[in-house]
Design a protein around this motif. Structure first.
Motif, short mmCIF file in Angstrom:
data_model
loop_
_atom_site.label_atom_id
_atom_site.label_comp_id
_atom_site.label_asym_id
_atom_site.label_seq_id
_atom_site.Cartn_x
_atom_site.Cartn_y
_atom_site.Cartn_z
N LEU A 107 71.61 27.90 49.35
CA LEU A 107 72.40 27.03 50.21
C LEU A 107 71.93 25.35 49.99
O LEU A 107 72.64 24.40 50.13
CB LEU A 107 71.69 27.43 51.41
N MET A 375 75.26 42.24 49.57
CA MET A 375 74.99 42.37 50.85
C MET A 375 75.43 41.00 51.47
O MET A 375 76.53 40.95 51.93
CB MET A 375 73.75 42.74 51.09
N ILE A 404 65.64 55.95 51.01
CA ILE A 404 65.58 54.79 49.95
C ILE A 404 63.83 54.26 50.24
O ILE A 404 63.33 54.09 51.36
CB ILE A 404 66.34 53.78 50.34
O1 0RQ Z 1 71.84 49.19 56.28
O2 0RQ Z 1 72.53 48.74 58.51
O3 0RQ Z 1 73.82 50.39 56.85
O4 0RQ Z 1 71.59 50.98 57.69
O5 0RQ Z 1 70.42 47.04 54.23
O6 0RQ Z 1 68.88 46.31 56.23
O7 0RQ Z 1 66.53 46.30 57.27
O8 0RQ Z 1 68.88 45.72 58.85
O9 0RQ Z 1 67.68 44.14 57.23
O10 0RQ Z 1 69.13 42.71 58.81
O11 0RQ Z 1 66.53 42.09 58.14
O12 0RQ Z 1 68.56 42.03 56.51
C1 0RQ Z 1 67.84 41.07 53.29
C2 0RQ Z 1 70.13 41.82 54.07
C3 0RQ Z 1 68.01 42.25 55.25
C4 0RQ Z 1 68.75 39.62 54.75
C5 0RQ Z 1 68.69 41.21 54.52
C6 0RQ Z 1 70.21 48.61 54.12
C7 0RQ Z 1 69.73 49.10 55.66
C8 0RQ Z 1 70.59 48.48 56.32
C9 0RQ Z 1 70.26 45.90 56.10
P1 0RQ Z 1 72.44 49.85 57.33
P2 0RQ Z 1 68.03 45.58 57.58
P3 0RQ Z 1 67.98 42.89 57.98
C10 0RQ Z 1 67.52 32.47 55.48
C11 0RQ Z 1 67.26 33.41 54.48
C12 0RQ Z 1 68.96 36.98 52.20
C13 0RQ Z 1 69.23 35.82 52.60
C14 0RQ Z 1 67.94 35.16 53.09
C15 0RQ Z 1 69.54 39.02 53.78
C16 0RQ Z 1 70.90 47.17 55.56
O13 0RQ Z 1 67.59 39.37 55.17
O14 0RQ Z 1 70.65 38.75 53.77
O15 0RQ Z 1 66.93 35.69 52.84
N1 0RQ Z 1 68.72 38.05 53.24
N2 0RQ Z 1 67.96 34.08 53.79
O16 0RQ Z 1 69.67 50.43 55.91
C17 0RQ Z 1 69.59 50.14 49.96
C18 0RQ Z 1 67.40 49.20 49.99
C19 0RQ Z 1 67.66 48.85 51.31
C20 0RQ Z 1 68.93 49.05 51.92
C21 0RQ Z 1 67.75 48.09 53.40
N3 0RQ Z 1 66.21 48.89 49.41
N4 0RQ Z 1 68.37 49.66 49.40
N5 0RQ Z 1 69.82 49.60 51.27
N6 0RQ Z 1 68.98 48.49 53.15
N7 0RQ Z 1 66.86 48.19 52.25
C22 0RQ Z 1 68.78 32.79 56.33
C23 0RQ Z 1 70.10 32.16 55.34
O17 0RQ Z 1 70.07 31.83 54.49
C24 0RQ Z 1 71.34 31.89 56.40
#
Ligand code: 0RQ
Length: 495
Positions: A107, A375, A404
């Motif tokens: 970003l 995602m 997972i």
């Molecule tokens: O899916 O809701 O269908 O069950 O992924 O997981 O635990 O709700 O995670 O909302 O904290 O987001 C990395 C996406 C985490 C986010 C990420 C599945 C899990 C669920 C989401 P369901 P959670 P969160 C500053 C910093 C990148 C940008 C960033 C993100 C869904 O934090 O987008 O860091 N980060 N920015 O079930 C397959 C795995 C999984 C999985 C979880 N290993 N394999 N699916 N899930 N682990 C902010 C900005 O940049 C704006």
């Protein structure tokens, strides 16, 4: 009406925008995102498609946006490309089905890449404002993001004048646009609270082709309440940081915190605030969430700057009703300043971001489910992680009810490498990877962070992998992922 520009309906504004235009929209998260014009543009796209004509536009924003921007445009199949970040289910579907070209960017780099011309011409800027003056001074709303650059670079500008946001927001923004190389200068921020710019963005008034008047809240959903797992992750982070302070590796005055998005991040800040040994701290971050405001009210957080104020509607109402209490405590910056590597390194920011998946060596996947499906995007996690004083990643040790393991032998996609990731924290415990070689990293992550039901599988992988500096088996590195695709459970992995 206190401005001299033509007042348009959202439909009239959308009519101005042609097929194939590149549009820079305001919005960093749904905070401050344009709302009325993108929805009208989506309706126009549907009409054009029904008449047998092509209609798609390029969509550039600060980060994710709300349903009436990403959601409506994606549902109308009206997006030719999207950058730099999104989190809307319809947009995600369009990207993963190959209907929208998405390029996932750090970003902090968006504004400069637009200025350098790397992303093409910006034909229109569509920007939400709390006020616009005849001389072209624009008061932004609950985010800054990349909006100043879109206003500067766009050929034409449409303002969504949203009376939901009070004009008393004047003073809460710090607008500063970087010069480009070879004439770039140091950014004069040496303290999280420093102000270096102006309160409003100036845009050439001749470019403003219309103002659409609205009164609409930001489309921000509430947070899921803290669960036992996110609570434990938060406590582990707070304990780790308090111990770093006790050991003298973090100054007793503490260091500014960057905290990522989502429920884990919200729980982490809550737990840090509640820890008796962590002093009042500041945030130099990108997204200011509900927990920051709660921390300020409780007296645990003294100051926060970020690219957006992404709080639930009732929290925003409360802030707007008591704006004087937040003067000097909240500051909204452009994303190339909030996420700037130079400043992250200078201030000694402690970064805390959430991983989707990590591997036993400390590589992190923030973006791709099973290495394939996008995602949200890398967001600001790379800007901060690579340059942090201490870089921390958190995640629950398992997902999908334990089917997972978030810790795999090898990440199925890599956003942050072992060279940038210093500490990994799950609800199981803490793996401090600093000064460790690949074997020590693997043992620390498996023993401290993996879920009990996956420990033996991971140890087995490590012990049977070919020796070398980093033990890896090219035959079974993705055995966990293959098992999930075949049986729906990574515990069936054949190592
Ligand atoms: O899916 O809701 O269908 O069950 O992924 O997981 O635990 O709700 O995670 O909302 O904290 O987001 C990395 C996406 C985490 C986010 C990420 C599945 C899990 C669920 C989401 P369901 P959670 P969160 C500053 C910093 C990148 C940008 C960033 C993100 C869904 O934090 O987008 O860091 N980060 N920015 O079930 C397959 C795995 C999984 C999985 C979880 N290993 N394999 N699916 N899930 N682990 C902010 C900005 O940049 C704006």
């Amino acid at each position: 009406m206190s401005h001299p520009f033509p007042t348009l309906t959202a439909e009239e504004a959308a009519e101005l925008i042609p097929h194939d235009a590149n549009i820079g929209f305001s919005g960093f998260t749904p905070a401050g995102a344009a709302k009325a014009v993108p929805t009208a543009l989506a309706q126009k796209a549907v009409r054009e498609h029904e008449a047998g004509r092509d209609f798609k536009v390029g969509v550039l924003t600060g980060a994710s946006t709300g349903a009436s921007l990403d959601g409506e445009l994606a549902k109308a199949d009206a997006v030719k490309f999207r950058t730099p970040y999104q989190s809307n289910p319809d947009m995600r579907k369009s990207i993963n089905e190959g209907r929208t070209r998405f390029f996932d960017m750090h970003l902090s780099q968006v504004q400069q890449q637009v200025r350098y011309g790397f992303l093409g011409n910006i034909d229109y800027a569509v920007v939400e404002a709390a006020d616009v003056a005849a001389d072209g001074k624009v008061l932004l709303t609950s985010s800054v993001g990349a909006t100043p650059t879109y206003l500067n670079k766009a050929d034409k500008v449409i303002i969504e004048l949203n009376s939901y946001h009070p004009k008393q927001l004047l003073g809460f923004h710090d607008i500063y646009e970087l010069r480009d190389p070879p004439n770039r200068r140091p950014i004069p921020i040496s303290n999280a609270e420093d102000r270096i710019g102006s309160q409003r963005v100036w845009v050439d008034p001749k470019k403003i082709v219309g103002v659409v008047e609205t009164n609409r809240p930001d489309e921000i959903g509430g947070f899921t309440p803290t669960s036992a797992i996110t609570q434990k992750i938060g406590e582990n982070v707070a304990e780790f940081l308090a111990a770093e302070m006790a050991a003298g590796r973090v100054p007793s005055t503490f260091l500014p915190i960057q905290s990522g998005v989502g429920n884990v991040a919200n729980a982490v800040l809550g737990a840090m605030g509640a820890h008796p040994d962590i002093p009042v701290f500041q945030l130099y971050t990108e997204v200011i969430q509900d927990s920051v405001i709660a921390g300020m009210k409780e007296g645990n957080i003294g100051f926060a700057s970020g690219a957006s104020l992404t709080v639930s509607p009732d929290v925003l109402q409360d802030i707007y009703a008591n704006l004087e209490n937040y003067q000097g405590k909240l500051l909204l910056r452009p994303q190339e300043i909030s996420n700037n590597p130079e400043i992250v390194r200078r201030l000694g920011i402690i970064s805390i971001n959430t991983a989707l998946e990590t591997d036993i060596f400390g590589n992190v996947n923030s973006t791709h489910v099973l290495g394939q499906k996008m995602m949200n995007g890398i967001g600001g996690s790379g800007d901060f992680t690579r340059n942090a004083y201490i870089s921390i990643f958190t995640c629950p040790s398992t997902a999908k009810g334990g089917a997972i393991s978030a810790i795999a032998p090898l990440c199925s996609h890599m956003d942050h490498s072992e060279h940038s990731v210093q500490v990994l924290i799950t609800e199981q415990g803490v793996a401090d990877l600093r000064g460790k070689n690949p074997e020590e990293r693997a043992m620390s992550i498996i023993n401290n962070c993996a879920a009990p039901e996956y420990k033996d599988l991971l140890l087995n992988y490590y012990n049977t992998a070919k020796s070398g500096h980093t033990r890896q088996s090219l035959d079974s590195a993705f055995a966990f992922h293959k098992a999930f695709m075949e049986t729906g459970n990574m515990q069936d992995a054949k190592i």
